[in-house]
Design an enzyme around this catalytic site. Structure first.
Site, short mmCIF file in Angstrom:
data_model
loop_
_atom_site.label_atom_id
_atom_site.label_comp_id
_atom_site.label_asym_id
_atom_site.label_seq_id
_atom_site.Cartn_x
_atom_site.Cartn_y
_atom_site.Cartn_z
CG HIS A 92 -6.63 5.75 5.22
ND1 HIS A 92 -5.75 5.36 4.23
CD2 HIS A 92 -5.86 6.26 6.21
CE1 HIS A 92 -4.52 5.66 4.62
NE2 HIS A 92 -4.56 6.20 5.81
CG ASP A 144 -1.75 1.27 1.36
OD1 ASP A 144 -2.28 1.72 0.33
OD2 ASP A 144 -1.86 1.82 2.47
CB SER A 145 0.23 4.77 -0.81
OG SER A 145 -0.94 4.88 -0.04
CD GLU A 199 -2.39 8.69 7.20
OE1 GLU A 199 -1.48 9.52 7.13
OE2 GLU A 199 -2.33 7.56 6.68
CB CYS A 258 -10.16 5.01 0.28
SG CYS A 258 -8.65 5.59 1.11
CB CYS A 277 -3.01 0.94 -2.49
SG CYS A 277 -2.99 2.64 -3.11
#
Lengths: 273, 273
Positions: free
Chosen positions: B186, B10-11, B152, B184, B73
């Site tokens: 997240h 993932d990024s 985040e 996504c 991702c």
């Protein structure tokens, strides 16, 4: 040598606020700008990574024959500023010293606030720089990690941004600061909102304006001011897609932004290793 | 061969929601995870840059002898998924196909919403994948660029996040969708808030859960399920500071996260060039 361009780099587009002020303060100077948009942001990354990226950016600008390098990124200045200044063959101007100097000069109550990215605030660089210039000063630092994505979303005026600004700035209000340094090149775009939340008794210091003033002083002092009559040239380099850079960049510097060229910062080596 | 680990990239840290579901669905499997934290995020970057980064990540995982690669991702899956699947010597599972399949199966009114980063939404990959699985479906896509920084920052429950979610999701409410894909990695951390804003008539599809199910199917179908009695191993690699990765990563996968190792993704070449 005076005819050579000023080099400016930033993690992305935020440093264009510094370009805007450089063009105002030094309308005769040519500028080469590098935005590391393929690796943006720097503000949440580690010291080691930011140093490596900054060294690559400096090598890229030196390859474009610049006469002075402006680190138009607070995080890169905090982590790599002294390292680059002591090792590069051209003068290096960061955004922290000029901002800290202006804050120290403006503060009468000796209670200075600083806002910035996580990296800038964690580095303690503003804190140190302001203390060096003003004895017995209290410095209150506050990271505001959501301000950059909010600006890039174009939400500088959004009610959510207002709510977030109130939350971030509350601890600084409680400390009764009299000066607040906008310690991130994106923050001048939130100047109106931040001023509104902090109220008229708090003076805002814009590092971009102070940095342009410093560059003019350094160029003047070293005989490097450009005197050629031909119009200056502006070049913009980006490590990610030139198209999006141009799109957002025009919001910052308008018609100055013509062609944007793609470059690979990994191709120029590390200037100091 | 079955004893070899599953590779996941993932990024940054968001892909750990997929790791969490993989551990639930396949508790016997070893996992090597690579988070490209020195170059995060991918969601706002160009197709070319994301393809290059994805190829480097895949080369890094192959060098760690993985038996299957999960692209955890959405942006990397959208831009590089088919390219990697057609060129790598191991099976490749992205997060888009499983999510799109679940959405197509769940929608009765044939009005499906998708939320994700700018890159994922611009790519049109979900739109295409859902249409391939369900005739006459209407797909409504909405980028939500601020959701990742809000997660985040740890503000999943903050009033500002609520305000922002209401603004982002309003156009989807107006279209009376019956299924919403969290496109996504997240976003599962905002699941409660998104469910609250969308209301009980909209079913949420979590790509992480669907992807873990898909991986189990592929491993079972190709005789690659691990049968060794010894406990599985979990390894975590990051391109930026291991310390911060570990700090945030523990919020996602708890005590699974032991040592994190620093790696340089540029050192392994591009698998497909």
């Amino acid at each position: 040598m005076p005819d050579r361009p000023i080099g400016v780099f930033d993690s992305g587009i935020g440093g264009l606020t510094v370009v805007r002020e450089l063009v105002r303060a030094l309308p005769g100077e040519s500028i080469v700008y590098f935005g590391d948009t393929a690796r943006v942001p720097y503000g949440s990354k580690s010291r080691e990574t930011v140093i490596r990226y900054s060294e690559e950016a400096a090598a890229l600008l030196l390859a474009h024959d610049v006469k002075l390098i402006v680190i138009a990124c607070n995080t890169a200045t905090a982590y790599a500023g002294e390292r680059l200044a002591s090792r590069l063959p051209v003068p290096v101007v960061g955004v922290i010293e000029p901002g800290a100097r202006a804050a120290a000069a403006a503060s009468t109550r000796k209670r200075v606030g600083v806002i910035g990215t996580l990296g800038t605030i964690r580095s303690g660089a503003y804190d140190l720089a302001v203390r060096r210039k003003l004895a017995d000063v209290q410095v209150y630092a506050q990271p505001c990690p959501l301000f950059v994505p909010l600006v890039e979303e174009g939400w500088a005026e959004h009610p959510a941004t207002h709510l977030i600004a109130e939350e971030y700035l509350r601890p600084l209000q409680a400390e009764h600061i009299d000066v607040l340094v906008l310690g991130c090149t994106h923050y001048p775009l939130l100047r109106g909102l931040i001023g509104q939340v902090m109220g008229p008794t708090v003076q805002l210091v814009d590092s971009a304006v102070e940095t342009a003033r410093e560059v003019r002083g350094v160029l003047g002092g070293t005989g490097l001011l450009r005197t050629t009559a031909s119009p200056p040239r502006y070049r913009f380099l980006a490590s990610d897609s030139p198209m999006r850079f141009r799109e957002v960049g025009q919001l910052f510097v308008g018609e100055l932004m013509e062609a944007v060229q793609h470059v690979d910062p990994e191709a120029y080596g590390h200037v100091t290793s």
